[in-house]
Write an enzyme that holds these catalytic residues in place. Structure first.
Site, PDB file in Angstrom:
ATOM      1  N   GLN A   1      -9.958  -4.552  -3.124  1.00 58.33           N
ATOM      2  CA  GLN A   1     -11.295  -4.165  -2.662  1.00 58.33           C
ATOM      3  C   GLN A   1     -12.354  -4.612  -3.667  1.00 58.33           C
ATOM      4  OE1 GLN A   1     -12.279  -2.481   0.313  1.00 58.33           O
ATOM      5  NE2 GLN A   1     -14.224  -3.236  -0.456  1.00 58.33           N
TER       6      GLN A   1
ATOM      7  N   ARG B   1     -13.022  -9.450   2.075  1.00 54.87           N
ATOM      8  CA  ARG B   1     -11.637  -9.114   1.737  1.00 54.87           C
ATOM      9  C   ARG B   1     -10.747 -10.328   1.995  1.00 54.87           C
ATOM     10  NH1 ARG B   1     -10.022  -3.831   1.683  1.00 54.87           N
ATOM     11  NH2 ARG B   1      -8.166  -4.825   0.801  1.00 54.87           N
TER      12      ARG B   1
ATOM     13  N   ASP C   1     -18.020   5.645  -1.167  1.00 55.52           N
ATOM     14  CA  ASP C   1     -16.743   5.654  -0.441  1.00 55.52           C
ATOM     15  C   ASP C   1     -16.571   7.063   0.128  1.00 55.52           C
ATOM     16  OD1 ASP C   1     -14.161   5.134   0.519  1.00 55.52           O
ATOM     17  OD2 ASP C   1     -13.201   5.307  -1.449  1.00 55.52           O
TER      18      ASP C   1
ATOM     19  N   HIS D   1      -7.586   0.241  -6.259  1.00 59.17           N
ATOM     20  CA  HIS D   1      -7.724  -0.603  -5.067  1.00 59.17           C
ATOM     21  C   HIS D   1      -8.345  -1.927  -5.514  1.00 59.17           C
ATOM     22  CE1 HIS D   1      -7.770  -1.763  -1.027  1.00 59.17           C
ATOM     23  NE2 HIS D   1      -8.702  -0.978  -0.521  1.00 59.17           N
TER      24      HIS D   1
ATOM     25  N   CYS E   1     -16.748   0.491   1.074  1.00 62.13           N
ATOM     26  CA  CYS E   1     -15.490  -0.239   1.306  1.00 62.13           C
ATOM     27  C   CYS E   1     -14.977  -0.077   2.730  1.00 62.13           C
ATOM     28  CB  CYS E   1     -14.434   0.220   0.315  1.00 62.13           C
ATOM     29  SG  CYS E   1     -14.045   1.963   0.468  1.00 62.13           S
TER      30      CYS E   1
ATOM     31  N   ARG F   1       0.876  -1.187   0.000  1.00 60.89           N
ATOM     32  CA  ARG F   1       0.000   0.000   0.000  1.00 60.89           C
ATOM     33  C   ARG F   1       0.906   1.227   0.000  1.00 60.89           C
ATOM     34  NH1 ARG F   1      -5.298   1.217   3.604  1.00 60.89           N
ATOM     35  NH2 ARG F   1      -5.978  -0.371   2.130  1.00 60.89           N
TER      36      ARG F   1
HETATM   37  N1   CP Z   1     -11.303  -0.864   2.651  1.00 58.88           N
HETATM   38  C1   CP Z   1      -9.999  -0.809   3.022  1.00 58.88           C
HETATM   39  O1   CP Z   1      -9.068  -0.968   2.236  1.00 58.88           O
HETATM   40  O2   CP Z   1      -9.819  -0.593   4.361  1.00 58.88           O
HETATM   41  P1   CP Z   1      -8.439  -0.334   5.096  1.00 58.88           P
HETATM   42  O3   CP Z   1      -7.939   1.025   4.672  1.00 58.88           O
HETATM   43  O4   CP Z   1      -8.767  -0.395   6.550  1.00 58.88           O
HETATM   44  O5   CP Z   1      -7.469  -1.395   4.686  1.00 58.88           O
HETATM   45  N1  NVA Z   2     -10.676   5.957  -1.164  1.00 61.98           N
HETATM   46  C1  NVA Z   2     -10.169   5.632   0.148  1.00 61.98           C
HETATM   47  C2  NVA Z   2     -10.281   4.161   0.387  1.00 61.98           C
HETATM   48  C3  NVA Z   2      -9.828   3.696   1.732  1.00 61.98           C
HETATM   49  C4  NVA Z   2      -9.934   2.209   1.882  1.00 61.98           C
HETATM   50  C5  NVA Z   2      -8.728   6.116   0.279  1.00 61.98           C
HETATM   51  O1  NVA Z   2      -7.968   5.993  -0.680  1.00 61.98           O
HETATM   52  O2  NVA Z   2      -8.388   6.649   1.347  1.00 61.98           O
END
Ligand code: CP
Ligand code: NVA
Length: 293
Positions: A134, A280, A212, A131, A252, A104
């Protein structure tokens, strides 16, 4: 055999995605009997997190362990990356110890660079652009709720962000009709999904309404403007009433009840959000089996 990455989700074709979702459902149903235990025995998988995470981090760590492999959680600030070692070199070196790397990052380009240097599969665990893990869980949730993905209309309302883009890309592969409704300036680029600027018109006949956060990681500087611009795109009871009678609500997570989704919808009986979060785990286990086993 060439290693396979999972960075935008476009790496999977329809058949592979269908099989992955079927396998994820099998892993879910057989979890008590330890289905999949040992599939990755003796392997090690790094989970590199340069940004916060609850679901992705925990579901990957547990998933790797359940498949019999050793998960290594690495924070960006603990690695020499934080002192200027290149992303490519990090990938090259980690490949000599590990069998896969999930990462990440605040930079999509960095993940692409890491994958270019790495000799083992690299999995995108969220970048500002994509993502895809997800979206696997999103599709698994729809598949288990409706029994099939065939003919489903999924309407995402809000920021045309990483989550929306991955839903559009993987939804298209799966044959799901994805509509993304966003205000001007927040749209997804054309060509991935049907786009709309009218959340109410888009919601009509939807089998799922999805949203989201309005302020993603990295967007904090524009938080106030984003909240104002995105307010008409809230996933609320009124919008849900326009959707199909069988429609479910997706998010999400993490959620900000009262902003992009109302408390009533998030915790209501049509919310599939908690199954979606659980999924997930199962979807990523199936992905790890495909890429690493
Ligand atoms: N939905 C998601 O990716 O959550 P986190 O940021 O907690 O991993
Ligand atoms: N769109 C959000 C998703 C978090 C899981 C972000 O990138 O922060």
């Amino acid at each position: 055999m060439a290693k396979r990455d999972f960075i935008t989700g476009e790496e999977l074709d329809r058949g592979e995605l269908d099989s992955l979702l079927a396998r994820a459902a099998e892993l879910k149903a057989g979890r008590r009997e330890r289905e999949g235990a040992g599939a990755l025995a003796g392997r090690s998988v790094a989970l590199v997190f340069e940004r916060p995470s609850t679901r992705t981090r925990v579901s990957f760590e547990v998933g790797v362990a359940e498949l019999g492999a050793t998960p290594l959680i690495l924070r960006g600030d603990e690695l020499q990356l934080s002192r200027g070692e290149s992303v490519g070199d990090t990938g090259r070196v980690l490949s000599r110890y590990l069998h896969a790397i999930a990462v990440r990052s605040g930079s999509h380009e960095a993940v692409v660079e890491l994958a270019a240097g790495a000799e083992v599969p690299v999995i995108n665990a969220l970048t500002p652009l994509h993502h895809p893990c997800q979206a696997l869980a999103d599709l698994l949730t729809l598949r288990e709720h409706f029994g099939t993905l065939e003919g489903l209309r999924v309407v995402y309302v809000g920021d045309g962000n990483n989550v929306a883009r991955s839903l559009a890309i993987l939804g298209r592969t799966a044959g799901v009709e994805v509509v993304v409704a966003s205000p001007e300036g927040y749209s997804l680029e054309p060509g991935l999904a049907e786009l709309s600027e009218d959340p109410r018109a888009a919601a009509e006949g939807a089998d799922a309404l999805y949203t989201d956060v309005w302020v993603s990681m990295g967007d904090e500087d524009a938080a106030e403007r984003r909240r104002a611009d995105l307010a008409p795109f809230q996933l609320n009871e009124e919008l849900l009433a326009l959707a199909s009678e069988r429609a479910i609500a997706l998010h999400c997570l993490p959620a900000h009840p009262g902003e992009e989704i109302t408390e009533g919808v998030l915790y209501g009986e049509r919310s599939a959000v908690w199954d979606q979060a659980e999924n997930r785990l199962h979807a990523q286990k199936a992905l790890l089996e495909l890429l690493v086993a």
